[in-house]
Design an enzyme around this catalytic site. Sequence first.
Site, short mmCIF file in Angstrom:
data_model
loop_
_atom_site.label_atom_id
_atom_site.label_comp_id
_atom_site.label_asym_id
_atom_site.label_seq_id
_atom_site.Cartn_x
_atom_site.Cartn_y
_atom_site.Cartn_z
N HIS A 1 1.00 -1.49 -0.23
CA HIS A 1 0.30 -0.44 -0.56
C HIS A 1 0.85 1.25 -0.20
CE1 HIS A 1 -4.31 -1.99 1.86
NE2 HIS A 1 -3.16 -2.32 0.53
N GLU B 1 1.19 4.07 1.81
CA GLU B 1 1.53 4.28 2.99
C GLU B 1 2.84 3.59 3.88
OE1 GLU B 1 -1.92 3.75 2.21
OE2 GLU B 1 -2.54 4.77 3.54
N CYS C 1 -5.70 2.34 5.54
CA CYS C 1 -6.29 1.19 6.28
C CYS C 1 -5.44 0.75 7.30
CB CYS C 1 -6.87 -0.17 5.10
SG CYS C 1 -4.39 -0.86 5.55
N CYS D 1 -2.78 0.42 7.55
CA CYS D 1 -1.05 0.37 6.94
C CYS D 1 -1.30 2.10 8.48
CB CYS D 1 -2.10 1.69 6.19
SG CYS D 1 -1.76 1.05 4.63
ZN LIG Z 1 -3.61 0.13 3.58
#
Ligand SMILES: [Zn+2]
Length: 156
Positions: A53, A55, A83, A86
Site C-alpha cells: 500500500h 503508506e 486501512c 497501514c
Molecule cells: Zn493500507
Amino acid sequence: MCEKDTFMREAIDLSLDNIDHGGGPFGAVIVKDGKIIARGANRVTASNDPTAHAEVNAIREAARVLGTFDLRGCEIYTSCEPCPMCLGAIYWAHLDKVYYGNTKADAKAIGFDDSFIYDELALPLEKRHLKIVSLMRDQAIKAFEKWDNKSDKIEY
Ligand SMILES: [Zn+2]
C-alpha cells in the site's frame, strides 16, 4: 496554497499517476522538517505484494532514507484514509500525524472496502471469519523469554 496543501497535492498526484503505471489510486508522502523525504504509491497488483500500500511503501522509504525504524518527528500525507494495516504500520513507525484526502467511505464506493477488517477487529477471536488458532504456546514462549533476558536488545 499552504504548505500542507502542497504535500497533500503531491500525494494526490502520486495517486493519479499511479493509475497509469499499473497501480491502484493511492499515494502518500512523508514529511520531516517541512520537506518531503519519502514517497509511496500502491503497488499491490504491480508487484504481487498485498502489503504494498502507498503508506507502507512510503514508510519503508522514509525509514531507509533516515536510517532508522523510528519515524517520530515525521508526518504522513496520504490520498486516502489509511486501512487497518497501514494504520498499524503508522503506529509502529511512531509518525506524529496523519493527513488524508479521500475517506474510507470514498474508497469503499469504488471497490476498495476495508470496513470488513475494521468490523473483524472489533470482534472477539472466536467470532471472526478468519480462524485464529493458538498452538504450541509453551514452545513459542521460549523466544520471548530469551528476548526478555537479553541485556543488549534494541527496544522499539
Ligand atoms: Zn493500507
